[in-house]
Design an enzyme around this catalytic site. Structure first.
Site, PDB file in Angstrom:
ATOM      1  N   GLU A 118       0.884  -1.180   0.000  1.00 12.75           N
ATOM      2  CA  GLU A 118       0.000   0.000   0.000  1.00 12.75           C
ATOM      3  C   GLU A 118       0.909   1.213   0.000  1.00 12.75           C
ATOM      4  OE1 GLU A 118      -3.193  -0.163  -0.176  1.00 12.75           O
ATOM      5  OE2 GLU A 118      -3.651  -2.209   0.445  1.00 12.75           O
ATOM      6  N   CYS A 162      -2.572   8.793   2.311  1.00 15.42           N
ATOM      7  CA  CYS A 162      -2.206   8.364   0.960  1.00 15.42           C
ATOM      8  C   CYS A 162      -3.360   8.648   0.003  1.00 15.42           C
ATOM      9  CB  CYS A 162      -1.764   6.915   0.931  1.00 15.42           C
ATOM     10  SG  CYS A 162      -2.867   5.811   1.747  1.00 15.42           S
TER      11      CYS A 162
HETATM   12  C1  UN1 Z   1      -3.684   5.926   4.381  1.00 15.51           C
HETATM   13  O1  UN1 Z   1      -3.569   7.128   4.209  1.00 15.51           O
HETATM   14  O2  UN1 Z   1      -2.673   5.203   4.515  1.00 15.51           O
HETATM   15  O3  UN1 Z   1      -9.304   6.532   2.852  1.00 15.51           O
HETATM   16  C2  UN1 Z   1      -4.970   5.240   4.491  1.00 15.51           C
HETATM   17  C3  UN1 Z   1      -8.828   7.095   3.823  1.00 15.51           C
HETATM   18  C4  UN1 Z   1      -8.592   6.251   5.047  1.00 15.51           C
HETATM   19  C5  UN1 Z   1      -7.378   5.433   4.865  1.00 15.51           C
HETATM   20  C6  UN1 Z   1      -6.151   6.158   4.458  1.00 15.51           C
HETATM   21  N1  UN1 Z   1      -9.720   5.398   5.250  1.00 15.51           N
HETATM   22  O4  UN1 Z   1      -8.504   8.248   3.812  1.00 15.51           O
END
Ligand code: UN1
Length: 515
Positions: free
Chosen positions: A271, A305
């Protein structure tokens, strides 16, 4: 604000102690707590004050932890999945009880606002609920055999130790997305959290420890090893006893992990970086577009992310849209993330601040124009910045990089095809969105000719993915999927079987055996 600061020390120790985190904490767990490596002081980005000390595990201690976590798998995999689900249900309930304290600790340790900290714990609770249901639904298929009186089927079996390497920005939710699924799938978990957020990891491991002990299971099922990525992380990546490595982090980090795990034919879920874009059509409802993009860009101070990093706006509405967004940006409340009036807390550390400031210089050098923000705020020992919007023409080289900060690129388009090409024209492929009331446009965006991302939303922003869907993305995002849908399959071993009940030998593919 003053009241908050004056009671700082007292509040911190209350929160920490209620979660079993003390002034000094060993950083390893596999039934017993251990840690005799390098001691690191954990500093809050809110004020730059020390919260507590964590003592990292040594490579020798790591080995002992992995041995126990691996041993725990031998018996855990034989526990019926619905019983494993009961344990996860109880972990979810313990998280419900500790929601406020854990959210505060997240805020103290990495600086996201308390409301977002509460949201993060809610995601943990939600994934536990999903996993409990899943524990009775780890379905295998039965297929028609090509042979008479034969049955063809598949089953899903536990896989082994899952190494979970997490990032600072979602310091505990990412552990839970992996752990809740891994536990119902019959796997054990060895967690290496980000070195910047070890305290929340200790708190969660203690919650899991208590539940496992209450049920009479080996607490090494949820093990922990705090240490640097270059030593502890790589021990996880290279050890064949770790069946699956789930890594959340940067693209270079993922490239490194991917190679090491592949070298030994282990499995991985990667990820990695995102570069979320929102297309704002000339048929967009701006009352939806403006707040969705605003939260997507400044939420978690731009450190998700899934953060919105690019907006691709139809040229005919560009000025009207820009005016409204700039107005919202100009009144962003920035400050102590525990104070409910603030929408943006600090960045995680001084390095993150400098990375943002450097990126802004690069944007300017590449021809971009700063529309607002991008300044460091003079708060002692803290890492506060004003959120920035930079107007650019297309995906400049710097735009193609993920700057983990509240830096939003604004660009315009003429045709929807051009907008989609801009959206897809970066190396990352995690999250994307279109704001439009035109069904043809939204269907095009969702079609094979549309967004190339793992997440493609319509009339809602790029962040805040729900746990019910599979989470992850393509290209440099790494291709992994975790959370909902059928992401659980990555945590299990698929076994295909043919059962012959004909009383005769019959070969597949019509081969006749003449003896
Ligand atoms: C991340 O930033 O690693 O969709 C995950 C989102 C959150 C997850 C982010 N549920 O912003």
């Amino acid at each position: 604000m003053n009241d908050i600061n004056e009671s700082w020390g007292w509040v911190v120790s209350q929160v920490l102690n209620s979660l079993g985190v003390f002034e000094t904490n060993p950083g390893g767990f596999s039934g017993e707590w251990a840690g005799s490596g390098k001691a690191q002081r954990v500093v809050s980005p809110i004020h730059g004050e020390v919260l507590a000390t964590v003592v990292n595990v040594t490579p020798q201690e790591f080995d002992g932890i992995l041995v126990k976590c691996h041993q725990a798998f031998a018996s855990w995999k034989l526990v019926p999945a619905p019983k494993r689900g009961e344990v996860v249900k109880e972990i979810g309930d313990a998280l419900r009880r500790n929601k406020a304290a854990l959210a505060e600790l997240i805020t103290l340790e990495m600086g996201k606002t308390l409301r977002e900290g509460l949201g993060e714990v809610q995601e943990m609770i939600d994934i536990c609920d999903l996993a409990v249901g899943l524990s009775r639904q780890l379905y295998g298929l039965t297929m028609p055999s090509e042979r008479r009186m034969h049955r063809l089927q598949e089953q899903w079996h536990p896989l082994g130790v899952v190494g979970v390497i997490t990032a600072f920005n979602f310091p505990v939710a990412v552990w839970s997305w992996n752990t809740a699924l891994a536990l119902v799938c019959g796997d054990t978990v060895l967690w290496k959290p980000s070195s910047r957020t070890p305290l929340t990891a200790i708190a969660c491991t203690k919650i899991a420890e208590k539940v496992l002990l209450e049920f009479g299971f080996d607490p090494a099922i949820c093990s922990l090893a705090i240490g640097k990525g270059s030593d502890i992380g790589d021990l996880i990546n290279t050890d064949p006893r770790v069946a699956l490595v789930s890594y959340t982090g940067s693209v270079p980090g993922g490239r490194h992990v991917g190679k090491l795990v592949q070298e030994r034919f282990g499995r991985h879920i990667l990820e990695l970086g995102g570069n979320g874009a929102v297309i704002v059509s000339d048929k967009a409802d701006l009352d939806i577009a403006v707040p969705s993009i605003y939260f997507g860009a400044i939420g978690t101070s731009g450190q998700r992310c899934t953060t919105t990093r690019r907006i691709i706006v139809h040229e005919s509405i560009a000025e009207a849209f820009k005016t409204r967004l700039l107005e919202l940006y100009s009144r962003t409340a920035i400050g102590d993330p525990r104070d409910g009036k603030n929408l943006m807390g600090p960045l995680v550390d001084a390095v993150a601040v400098n990375t943002m400031l450097d990126a802004i210089e690069t944007v300017k050098a590449q021809g971009g124009k700063i529309l607002c923000g991008g300044e460091k705020l003079p708060a002692a020992g803290a890492c506060y910045v004003t959120p920035c919007i930079a107007e650019v023409i297309g995906n400049l080289p710097i735009v193609k990089e993920e700057t983990f900060a509240p830096l939003l690129y604004f660009m315009t388009y003429k045709t929807i095809e051009e907008a989609i090409a801009l959206q897809n024209g970066v190396p990352q492929g995690l999250s994307s969105a279109i704001i439009t009331n035109d069904q043809r446009e939204s269907e095009l965006f969702l079609s094979a000719a549309g967004s190339d991302c793992g997440i493609a939303n319509v009339n809602t922003g790029t962040s805040g993915a729900e746990i019910g869907g599979a989470f992850g993305g393509e290209k440099e995002t790494g291709g992994g999927r975790e959370s909902g849908s059928d992401a659980w399959k990555a945590y299990m071993r698929r076994q295909t079987s043919v059962i012959n009940f004909s009383g005769q030998v019959e070969l597949a593919q019509g081969i006749i055996l003449e003896l």
